[in-house]
Design a protein around this motif. Structure first.
Motif, PDB file in Angstrom:
ATOM      1  N   LEU A 152       0.813  -1.217   0.000  1.00  0.00           N
ATOM      2  CA  LEU A 152       0.000   0.000   0.000  1.00  0.00           C
ATOM      3  C   LEU A 152       0.844   1.263   0.000  1.00  0.00           C
ATOM      4  O   LEU A 152       0.362   2.328  -0.386  1.00  0.00           O
ATOM      5  N   TYR A 153       2.088   1.146   0.445  1.00  0.00           N
ATOM      6  CA  TYR A 153       2.878   2.349   0.712  1.00  0.00           C
ATOM      7  C   TYR A 153       3.179   3.141  -0.559  1.00  0.00           C
ATOM      8  O   TYR A 153       3.198   4.378  -0.531  1.00  0.00           O
ATOM      9  N   GLY A 154       3.418   2.439  -1.662  1.00  0.00           N
ATOM     10  CA  GLY A 154       3.678   3.145  -2.916  1.00  0.00           C
ATOM     11  C   GLY A 154       2.504   4.014  -3.329  1.00  0.00           C
ATOM     12  O   GLY A 154       2.687   5.148  -3.798  1.00  0.00           O
ATOM     13  N   ASP A 204       4.720  -3.101   6.241  1.00  0.00           N
ATOM     14  CA  ASP A 204       5.552  -2.584   7.333  1.00  0.00           C
ATOM     15  C   ASP A 204       5.785  -1.084   7.225  1.00  0.00           C
ATOM     16  O   ASP A 204       5.898  -0.392   8.252  1.00  0.00           O
ATOM     17  N   GLU A 205       5.868  -0.554   6.008  1.00  0.00           N
ATOM     18  CA  GLU A 205       6.118   0.877   5.835  1.00  0.00           C
ATOM     19  C   GLU A 205       4.905   1.701   6.259  1.00  0.00           C
ATOM     20  O   GLU A 205       5.053   2.778   6.849  1.00  0.00           O
ATOM     21  N   GLU A 214       8.867   8.559   0.656  1.00  0.00           N
ATOM     22  CA  GLU A 214       9.452   7.456  -0.105  1.00  0.00           C
ATOM     23  C   GLU A 214      10.765   6.980   0.507  1.00  0.00           C
ATOM     24  O   GLU A 214      11.050   5.780   0.529  1.00  0.00           O
ATOM     25  N   THR A 215      11.564   7.915   0.995  1.00  0.00           N
ATOM     26  CA  THR A 215      12.872   7.561   1.575  1.00  0.00           C
ATOM     27  C   THR A 215      12.773   7.295   3.076  1.00  0.00           C
ATOM     28  O   THR A 215      13.785   6.995   3.715  1.00  0.00           O
ATOM     29  N   ILE A 266       2.681   0.705   8.529  1.00  0.00           N
ATOM     30  CA  ILE A 266       2.653   0.577   9.984  1.00  0.00           C
ATOM     31  C   ILE A 266       3.680   1.513  10.625  1.00  0.00           C
ATOM     32  O   ILE A 266       3.408   2.162  11.642  1.00  0.00           O
ATOM     33  N   SER A 267       4.864   1.609  10.022  1.00  0.00           N
ATOM     34  CA  SER A 267       5.903   2.496  10.540  1.00  0.00           C
ATOM     35  C   SER A 267       5.435   3.948  10.533  1.00  0.00           C
ATOM     36  O   SER A 267       5.676   4.702  11.493  1.00  0.00           O
ATOM     37  N   LEU A 268       4.757   4.365   9.465  1.00  0.00           N
ATOM     38  CA  LEU A 268       4.244   5.732   9.398  1.00  0.00           C
ATOM     39  C   LEU A 268       3.191   5.964  10.475  1.00  0.00           C
ATOM     40  O   LEU A 268       3.170   7.028  11.119  1.00  0.00           O
ATOM     41  N   ILE A 269       2.319   4.996  10.699  1.00  0.00           N
ATOM     42  CA  ILE A 269       1.307   5.129  11.750  1.00  0.00           C
ATOM     43  C   ILE A 269       1.977   5.282  13.113  1.00  0.00           C
ATOM     44  O   ILE A 269       1.569   6.113  13.938  1.00  0.00           O
TER      45      ILE A 269
END
Length: 350
Positions: free
Chosen positions: A7-9, A171-172, A53-54, A174-177
């Motif tokens: 989903l992250y993209g 995971d990306e 993105e980074t 979740i990391s942002l959350i």
């Protein structure tokens, strides 16, 4: 249960961030921080995209202020560029969770809201409690009116993330959350989300969706409505409501580490009317809560002072008053609305 990956993209895409910006600016187009962001719109969106993105994105500290309207509440406002990120996140993950929200969850969703919730409540009363005898209609029944004590301050981050991770296997994301959650500095580490953020409103709905499913599918309650942490259950049998209240409080404590407000959670005869979402609702009519009436007069006094000082514009006063008039129209308030409207006109003639 269906899960979602990759989903992250989509979250970081330029089109999604542009859409998020349009949502974040709604009804705020004249605010200085919006104008500043839009002075270099393309550059700011692309910068946000690069940071996401980074994975070097870091939100600015929240701006905290106190609102007394009429309750004293601590509001934690995010920087505008962070609000764009919040909208970008919700654009992607909110539709995934909203598919599983029950029909009678009404907060912070398209085509829902306080008025829809009240209409649903009145429809439930007609189904459950109207008894016709010799051509006359009588009310027979009770309502459990309840809310969760210190709800936003009590939401446990680990429990919330556990609920989200059941569906989101990215995971990306979740990391942002986690970054968004940790930007709030609560009194207890890992507990509490800030009032004032779009993500907080969304997370609050996700958290208590667990309660919704328990009430509807475990307790088999038919006439239940929730708006954020306020909910009502209508039934003819007072003892059934007492039993459900006990079961609900136990579920909240054991599974979500929150609890019913001991003073605001009570069972009321329908003939007494119920205060729900800013209105006092009776079978034949609706009234505004007294606190809401007092609030509009206080707001007009503030507008009068600020208009004399030149710190509020005609357009801002009209927008605020017209919004309140539209809200108040839902109750029996013809004379009150006329007085408020006349007072607003007097202020604008100063």
């Amino acid at each position: 249960m269906k899960t979602y990956r990759n989903l992250y993209g989509r979250l970081c895409s330029y089109d999604n961030l542009r859409l998020a910006w349009t949502k974040a600016r709604q009804r705020k187009t004249q605010r200085e921080y919006v104008i500043e962001f839009e002075s270099n719109l393309e550059g700011n969106i692309k910068e946000l995209q690069y940071e996401l993105e980074t994975q070097i994105y870091s939100p600015a500290p929240l701006t905290v202020f106190i609102v007394r309207d009429p309750k004293t509440r601590k509001i934690s406002a995010s920087h505008f560029r962070d609000r764009v990120v919040h909208h970008a996140l919700c654009n992607v993950i909110a539709p995934i969770f909203e598919k599983d929200f029950i029909h009678d969850s009404f907060a912070n969703q398209i085509d829902k809201g306080t008025h829809k919730a009240i209409l649903r409540y009145e429809a439930f009363v007609r189904k459950v409690a109207i008894v016709k005898r010799r051509g006359a209609e009588n009310l027979h029944g009770f309502v459990l009116k309840a809310d969760v004590r210190h709800y936003f301050d009590s939401i446990n981050h680990d429990i919330l993330l556990g609920i989200i991770k059941r569906k989101i296997k990215d995971d990306e994301v979740i990391s942002l959350i986690e970054i968004i959650l940790k930007n709030h500095k609560p009194e207890i580490d890992g507990v509490g989300i800030p009032l004032g953020n779009l993500t907080s409103q969304f997370f609050a709905n996700v958290y208590l969706n667990e309660l919704d499913w328990f009430v509807k599918h475990k307790l088999k309650v038919k006439y239940y409505i929730r708006y954020v942490d306020d909910f009502v259950i209508i039934h003819r049998d007072k003892q059934a409501l007492e039993n459900w209240k006990t079961e609900i409080d136990r579920f909240l404590r054991e599974n979500l580490e929150v609890e019913l407000h001991p003073e605001k959670s009570r069972i009321i005869p329908l003939t007494n009317g119920v205060t729900f979402l800013g209105f006092r609702i009776f079978y034949q009519h609706r009234l505004l809560k007294k606190s809401n009436v007092n609030r509009v007069w206080k707001r007009l006094k503030v507008f009068e002072r600020r208009y004399r000082d030149g710190t509020v514009t005609d357009a801002e006063i009209k927008e605020s008053v017209n919004g309140w008039l539209a809200y108040a129209k839902f109750a029996d308030t013809y004379k009150l609305r006329k007085k408020v409207s006349n007072r607003a006109v007097q202020i604008l003639r100063i």
